[in-house]
Write a protein that holds these residues in place. Structure first.
Motif, PDB file in Angstrom:
ATOM      1  N   SER A  87       0.829  -1.208   0.000  1.00 15.27           N
ATOM      2  CA  SER A  87       0.000   0.000   0.000  1.00 15.27           C
ATOM      3  C   SER A  87       0.860   1.254   0.000  1.00 15.27           C
ATOM      4  O   SER A  87       0.329   2.365  -0.007  1.00 15.27           O
ATOM      5  N   CYS A  88       2.179   1.104   0.033  1.00 13.63           N
ATOM      6  CA  CYS A  88       3.087   2.251   0.129  1.00 13.63           C
ATOM      7  C   CYS A  88       3.573   2.664  -1.249  1.00 13.63           C
ATOM      8  O   CYS A  88       4.160   1.853  -1.979  1.00 13.63           O
ATOM      9  N   ASP A  89       3.363   3.923  -1.604  1.00 15.11           N
ATOM     10  CA  ASP A  89       3.753   4.425  -2.924  1.00 15.11           C
ATOM     11  C   ASP A  89       5.206   4.118  -3.260  1.00 15.11           C
ATOM     12  O   ASP A  89       5.525   3.799  -4.407  1.00 15.11           O
ATOM     13  N   TYR A  90       6.078   4.210  -2.272  1.00 15.09           N
ATOM     14  CA  TYR A  90       7.505   4.065  -2.535  1.00 15.09           C
ATOM     15  C   TYR A  90       7.907   2.634  -2.881  1.00 15.09           C
ATOM     16  O   TYR A  90       9.025   2.402  -3.347  1.00 15.09           O
ATOM     17  N   TYR A  91       7.017   1.674  -2.645  1.00 13.35           N
ATOM     18  CA  TYR A  91       7.344   0.271  -2.924  1.00 13.35           C
ATOM     19  C   TYR A  91       6.425  -0.362  -3.963  1.00 13.35           C
ATOM     20  O   TYR A  91       6.513  -1.568  -4.210  1.00 13.35           O
ATOM     21  N   LEU A  92       5.570   0.418  -4.592  1.00 13.32           N
ATOM     22  CA  LEU A  92       4.719  -0.117  -5.653  1.00 13.32           C
ATOM     23  C   LEU A  92       5.538  -0.684  -6.815  1.00 13.32           C
ATOM     24  O   LEU A  92       5.253  -1.794  -7.290  1.00 13.32           O
ATOM     25  N   PRO A  93       6.566   0.024  -7.304  1.00 11.42           N
ATOM     26  CA  PRO A  93       7.381  -0.567  -8.373  1.00 11.42           C
ATOM     27  C   PRO A  93       8.097  -1.844  -7.929  1.00 11.42           C
ATOM     28  O   PRO A  93       8.236  -2.792  -8.718  1.00 11.42           O
ATOM     29  N   THR A  94       8.551  -1.876  -6.680  1.00 13.38           N
ATOM     30  CA  THR A  94       9.231  -3.069  -6.164  1.00 13.38           C
ATOM     31  C   THR A  94       8.284  -4.267  -6.152  1.00 13.38           C
ATOM     32  O   THR A  94       8.646  -5.368  -6.587  1.00 13.38           O
ATOM     33  N   ALA A  95       7.063  -4.061  -5.663  1.00 13.87           N
ATOM     34  CA  ALA A  95       6.089  -5.148  -5.627  1.00 13.87           C
ATOM     35  C   ALA A  95       5.783  -5.649  -7.038  1.00 13.87           C
ATOM     36  O   ALA A  95       5.656  -6.861  -7.262  1.00 13.87           O
ATOM     37  N   CYS A 163       5.055  11.825  -2.297  1.00 13.55           N
ATOM     38  CA  CYS A 163       3.613  11.622  -2.255  1.00 13.55           C
ATOM     39  C   CYS A 163       3.028  12.429  -1.096  1.00 13.55           C
ATOM     40  O   CYS A 163       3.737  13.150  -0.406  1.00 13.55           O
ATOM     41  N   ALA A 164       1.715  12.303  -0.892  1.00 16.87           N
ATOM     42  CA  ALA A 164       0.993  12.980   0.199  1.00 16.87           C
ATOM     43  C   ALA A 164       1.079  14.504   0.092  1.00 16.87           C
ATOM     44  O   ALA A 164       0.944  15.206   1.093  1.00 16.87           O
ATOM     45  N   GLY A 165       1.313  15.007  -1.111  1.00 18.61           N
ATOM     46  CA  GLY A 165       1.393  16.453  -1.303  1.00 18.61           C
ATOM     47  C   GLY A 165       2.668  17.082  -0.789  1.00 18.61           C
ATOM     48  O   GLY A 165       2.761  18.320  -0.693  1.00 18.61           O
ATOM     49  N   MET A 166       3.675  16.275  -0.452  1.00 14.97           N
ATOM     50  CA  MET A 166       4.907  16.818   0.112  1.00 14.97           C
ATOM     51  C   MET A 166       5.632  17.707  -0.892  1.00 14.97           C
ATOM     52  O   MET A 166       5.902  17.298  -2.023  1.00 14.97           O
ATOM     53  N   PRO A 188      16.906  15.354   0.241  1.00 13.05           N
ATOM     54  CA  PRO A 188      17.451  14.438  -0.762  1.00 13.05           C
ATOM     55  C   PRO A 188      17.063  12.980  -0.571  1.00 13.05           C
ATOM     56  O   PRO A 188      17.249  12.168  -1.479  1.00 13.05           O
ATOM     57  N   VAL A 189      16.531  12.624   0.613  1.00 10.63           N
ATOM     58  CA  VAL A 189      16.189  11.234   0.914  1.00 10.63           C
ATOM     59  C   VAL A 189      14.767  11.198   1.469  1.00 10.63           C
ATOM     60  O   VAL A 189      14.419  11.996   2.346  1.00 10.63           O
ATOM     61  N   ASN A 190      13.930  10.285   0.963  1.00  9.89           N
ATOM     62  CA  ASN A 190      12.547  10.251   1.436  1.00  9.89           C
ATOM     63  C   ASN A 190      12.422   9.543   2.793  1.00  9.89           C
ATOM     64  O   ASN A 190      13.420   9.072   3.353  1.00  9.89           O
ATOM     65  N   ALA A 191      11.205   9.448   3.291  1.00 13.30           N
ATOM     66  CA  ALA A 191      10.968   8.913   4.631  1.00 13.30           C
ATOM     67  C   ALA A 191      11.327   7.442   4.759  1.00 13.30           C
ATOM     68  O   ALA A 191      11.459   6.929   5.878  1.00 13.30           O
ATOM     69  N   ARG A 192      11.521   6.755   3.649  1.00 14.10           N
ATOM     70  CA  ARG A 192      11.886   5.342   3.677  1.00 14.10           C
ATOM     71  C   ARG A 192      13.361   5.116   3.342  1.00 14.10           C
ATOM     72  O   ARG A 192      13.772   4.007   3.025  1.00 14.10           O
ATOM     73  N   GLY A 193      14.144   6.178   3.393  1.00 18.25           N
ATOM     74  CA  GLY A 193      15.577   6.032   3.182  1.00 18.25           C
ATOM     75  C   GLY A 193      16.001   5.885   1.734  1.00 18.25           C
ATOM     76  O   GLY A 193      17.146   5.505   1.455  1.00 18.25           O
ATOM     77  N   GLN A 194      15.113   6.192   0.816  1.00 19.08           N
ATOM     78  CA  GLN A 194      15.438   6.100  -0.610  1.00 19.08           C
ATOM     79  C   GLN A 194      15.918   7.451  -1.112  1.00 19.08           C
ATOM     80  O   GLN A 194      15.300   8.484  -0.844  1.00 19.08           O
TER      81      GLN A 194
END
Length: 418
Positions: A87-95, A163-166, A188-194
């Protein structure tokens, strides 16, 4: 019993809705994360987090997809997954890449990657003739400033991969543009360390109200569930302050939004294994695509849909991730509309008091969730700083939004931040 691999999740409502949908559907899941403590910190009401109801909890570097794929392939030989989701935008491509590697149901990884990159979405839709704003994408300041002058102020500045309008901001001149670009460069790095892409997306500022179209794609067909309206505040940011389902709009506007959203999903190739949330502006020149999100809507929109139609989009997401026909039959829930309003802080400080207990007994109220006194408050700059929300329904018609707004007014009077 079918077995799903869940690759990370949001820590908000979907991290509760998805495990519930998996369990109620008679399935089980293995949870894969790089940082289990990220979820333990957000356990609701001191209880164990729903994600810990997984059959297995496995830690691996979910940010290194190339290294992750062979590791998951080895796990698949033992655990035998039937589907992959997140459900996390940052991992949709990974899934999507994992599902493709394992030969499991799901959308093409290239389609998901294009939808998750705002600049790629713009290019694909432009080439397919799907209407959107004029735009430009650059990294260097000279190119950004030149493109802004070409598009014309006011315009919208966006990161291509958040995402989330950030950090999405309206800018009215070059001074504001430079400030927005500097602030974005300092993240430079998002909330998931990417690590983020430094590219900056500039878009024409569109007029008109914004809505979202909730859809389910299965077996090459896109099924429209309905249209949700949206209220925006927090200028120059674009903060979602509330939603109502269904949107109170003329039939022609509803049809235009639905048609445009379906065209966007088809252009991107998101016609199988996807529950999508596509944002549309109803401009004076016709519908224009704002964003395409290849996952169920956030901000409790899925719950608004369920309250009115009986359709569970979290359950539909589980089913299409398994390659199964989702249940999209509408049921009589007793409600004609449902709305949610968010309490958006305008100042920073410490929450001293916020008493909403009396609202829970008000007729029509479906849900009240509020921050606790003593919590640190940050003046909102995105959809991540809410102090809570109120959800209400209307059994007679499209009055749910008005009801929620009146309740929010009461909450604002009770809000004290020091």
């Amino acid at each position: 019993m079918t077995h799903l691999l869940m690759v990370e999740s949001w820590v908000g409502s979907m991290s509760r809705l998805l495990p519930r949908a998996i369990r109620e559907g008679g399935h089980e899941f293995t949870f894969l994360t790089r940082d289990l403590h990220h979820y333990l910190r957000s356990a609701p009401d001191g209880a164990a987090h729903p994600l810990l109801g997984a059959r297995n909890v496995i830690t691996a570097d979910t940010n290194d997809t190339d290294a992750l794929l062979p590791e998951i392939a080895r796990l698949h030989e033992v655990l035998r997954f039937d589907g992959v989701l997140t459900s996390c935008d940052y991992y949709l491509p990974t899934a999507a890449r994992i599902a493709a590697r394992l030969g499991l149901p799901g959308p093409a990884p290239e389609a998901v990657e294009s939808a998750c990159r705002k600049d790629s979405t713009r290019r694909v839709l432009r080439d397919a003739g799907v209407p959107g704003p004029r735009f430009a994408v650059h990294e260097e300041w000279a190119d950004i400033a030149r493109a802004a002058r070409s598009i014309g102020y006011p315009l919208v500045v966006k990161p291509v991969d958040l995402c989330a309008g950030m950090y999405v901001r309206r800018v009215d001149d070059e001074v504001q543009l430079a400030a927005a670009v500097r602030v974005l460069a300092d993240f430079p790095v998002n909330a998931r360390g990417q690590r983020r892409d430094p590219a900056v997306l500039l878009e024409e500022l569109l007029d008109g109200p914004e809505v979202s179209v909730e859809t389910v794609s299965h077996a090459g067909a896109v099924h429209v569930v309905g249209v949700t309206d949206k209220s925006i505040g927090g200028a120059p940011a674009f903060i979602e302050t509330g939603h109502m389902f269904p949107a109170a709009l003329p039939p022609a506007d509803i049809e235009g939004a639905e048609r445009t959203a379906v065209a966007a999903l088809q252009a991107l190739g998101l016609t199988d294994g996807v529950v999508a949330h596509t944002e549309i502006k109803l401009t004076s020149a016709g519908p224009r695509v704002v964003e395409v999100n290849p996952r169920p809507a956030g901000n409790r929109i899925t719950e608004l849909v369920r309250q009115v139609t009986g359709i569970d989009l979290a359950a539909a997401f589980v089913e299409v991730s398994l390659g199964r026909q989702p249940d999209l039959r509408r049921r009589d829930t007793g409600l004609r509309s449902a709305a949610i309003g968010f309490l958006v802080p305008e100042t920073s400080g410490t929450l001293e008091s916020l008493d909403g207990d009396a609202l829970r007994d008000v007729p029509g109220v479906l849900e009240v969730r509020l921050a606790e006194p003593g919590e640190q408050v940050k003046a909102a700059g995105s959809n991540n700083e809410y102090l809570g929300h109120v959800m209400a329904g209307d059994p007679e018609g499209l009055g749910a939004r008005d009801h929620v707004e009146a309740l929010l007014d009461e909450l604002r009077c009770a809000l004290v931040i020091r």
